[in-house]
Enzyme design. Structure first.
Site: not given
Ligand code: GLN
Length: 492
Positions: A79, A154, A178
């Site tokens: 990532k 994400s 995410s």
């Molecule tokens: N979807 C969640 C957010 O937007 C979690 C994102 C994540 O785990 N990095 O914060």
């Protein structure tokens, strides 16, 4: 031949490379070719000949590990939130365009130390803020099962690359879901380890008290292999402690003697769970019993407040962490008359709308006079959620829920409604708030409401802090029982 190589799991490929049956270069090339043909917008950078930095020790020592290590010759999609020396690292943001870090994240060094090679850097929601990968400054990633739909986020690039056969495995980060949510939407395995299991050094910070690095793989054994390589105490991250005794490879084939609690707030009473997802979830719960596990309902009374607490705490931490992107130290700069204007212009041009929204929310929540009302209260809710889990784990070994209330949704479906987007993480947010490990495994397929094609559904297992090995073991038995395979019939 190349297509056969691409179906191997990490464990199978590494075994063949170690025995000399498969050449590491041939395997790497097969994936490099696959990644070069990326039609999902998963990759932001791919390895070119000779660009592989020697990240761990001397060349001779590295060559030995490349051939004999536990991850010998395994290409990994990383990532783009992990710093990689000399390799562009953007965190999905325009503000870091062109940034080449002078050092490599500890997690990536761990992979390299086990003999793995960086195949490429993969797309993500900007600074890991999002649930659909549509917040990337470099365009959305497409779901390999249906290119009109999102891969989740994400870590959407990580999940799409692994499911779409562009990489055998990936690492991502999970702050509120995410890793697990995109894994679920793409039909693969994704695990968020216990907070502190993996060093956060070199992982660009979103919400430091929640962020954890973890694997996205085609099966549970591969997840254990990756976790083994990345976990550990690191003197560069004082919150890292590693997993005592390391990570055991899973071997369980039944669930005898294990008890599973189904928290009603995140299952039967959870709002917005699609009927198809509910059906797969219930079928999987039935399978746990068939495999010898005991299942009963439990409660996590404060879990429904997880999203509210998370969206105060995560933006608060983000507003502070993102203060460092000012046009002076990293990435892009918009020149201006004076310093304040330079900060303002750079941040206005460099950050996307979701990041700006979070910085404003977070700054407000931390402002004097409001701190107690928002941040302080959210912290208390967080403690309550952690206590709920502790209580549940007095009676159960694990807690199980659907990973995501829905299967992959259409591109654009939630971009106009941030609250609908935030609810994608309803079932995944409570675990990082409590610091506990959780894994999503593919459990079957379901037809989306109004859809034409069945899509993958994830099943989530969460355990007490540092039960990572035991959780992987249980997930392994369940995975065998489900028989989704490493491609569930394949995305196409
Ligand atoms: N979807 C969640 C957010 O937007 C979690 C994102 C994540 O785990 N990095 O914060």
């Amino acid at each position: 031949m190349a297509s056969e190589l691409i179906e191997l799991t990490v464990a199978q490929a590494a075994e063949r490379i170690r025995s000399g049956e498969l050449s590491a270069d041939e395997y790497f090339d097969a994936y490099r070719e696959a990644a070069a043909g990326d039609s999902l917008n998963a990759f932001l950078w791919t390895a070119e000949d000779g660009e592989q930095a020697d990240l761990a020790g001397t060349r001779a020592a590295q060559e030995e590990r490349d051939l004999k290590g536990e991850l010998a010759g395994i290409p990994v999609a990383v990532k783009d939130i992990f710093c990689t020396e000399g390799i562009p690292t953007t965190a999905g943001s325009k503000i870091l365009e062109g940034y080449r870090p002078p050092y490599t994240a500890t997690a990536v060094r761990g992979l390299r130390g086990a003999g793995a090679r960086v195949l490429g850097k993969v797309n993500m929601d900007e600074f890991a803020m999002g649930s659909s990968n549509e917040n990337s400054a470099y365009g959305p990633v497409l779901n390999p099962w249906d290119e009109g739909r999102v891969p989740g986020g994400s870590s959407g690039g990580s999940a799409a690359a692994v499911a779409g056969r562009l990489a055998p495995c990936a690492i991502g980060t999970d702050t509120g879901g995410s890793i697990r949510q995109p894994a679920a939407l793409c039909g693969i395995v994704g695990m968020k380890p216990t907070y502190g299991a993996v060093s956060r050094y070199g992982m660009i910070a979103f919400a430091s008290s929640l962020d954890q690095c973890g694997p996205l793989t085609r099966d549970v054994t591969d997840a254990a292999l990756i976790l083994r390589a990345v976990q550990g105490r690191d003197h560069c991250d004082s919150t890292s402690v590693g997993i005592e005794g390391g990570v055991e490879l899973p071997s369980r084939e039944d669930l005898k003697g294990l008890s599973f609690g189904v928290p009603k707030e995140l299952a039967s009473e959870a709002e917005g769970v699609e009927p198809g997802v509910r059906e797969v979830f219930e079928r999987t719960v039935g399978l746990i019993e068939e495999l010898g596990g005991s299942v009963s309902e439990t409660e996590l009374p404060h879990a429904p407040h997880g999203i509210s607490a998370y969206y105060v705490l995560a933006p608060a931490e983000a507003s502070s962490n993102l203060a460092r992107f000012d046009g002076v130290r990293y990435g892009m700069r918009i020149e201006a008359e004076d310093l304040t204007e330079l900060y303002e212009e750079t941040r206005a041009a460099g950050f996307g709308p979701e990041v700006k929204r979070r910085i404003m929310l977070g700054t407000y929540a931390l402002s004097s006079g409001y701190y107690e009302a928002y941040y302080g209260r959210a912290q208390r809710v967080r403690t309550k959620i952690a206590e709920d889990f502790s209580k549940a784990f007095e009676s159960f070994d694990f807690v199980v829920t659907p990973t995501s209330p829905t299967v992959a949704f259409e591109l654009g479906a939630r971009t106009g409604d941030p609250l609908a987007m935030y609810l994608s993480d309803y079932c995944t947010v409570p675990m990082p708030l409590a610091g506990i490990p959780a894994i999503s495994i593919p459990a079957g397929l379901a037809m989306p409401e109004g859809g034409q094609k069945e899509l993958p559904v994830g099943f989530q297992i969460a355990g007490p802090a540092f039960s990572d090995s035991a959780m992987l073991d249980a997930a392994h038995a369940l995975e065998l029982g489900i028989g989704f395979g490493t491609n569930g019939g394949g995305p196409k």
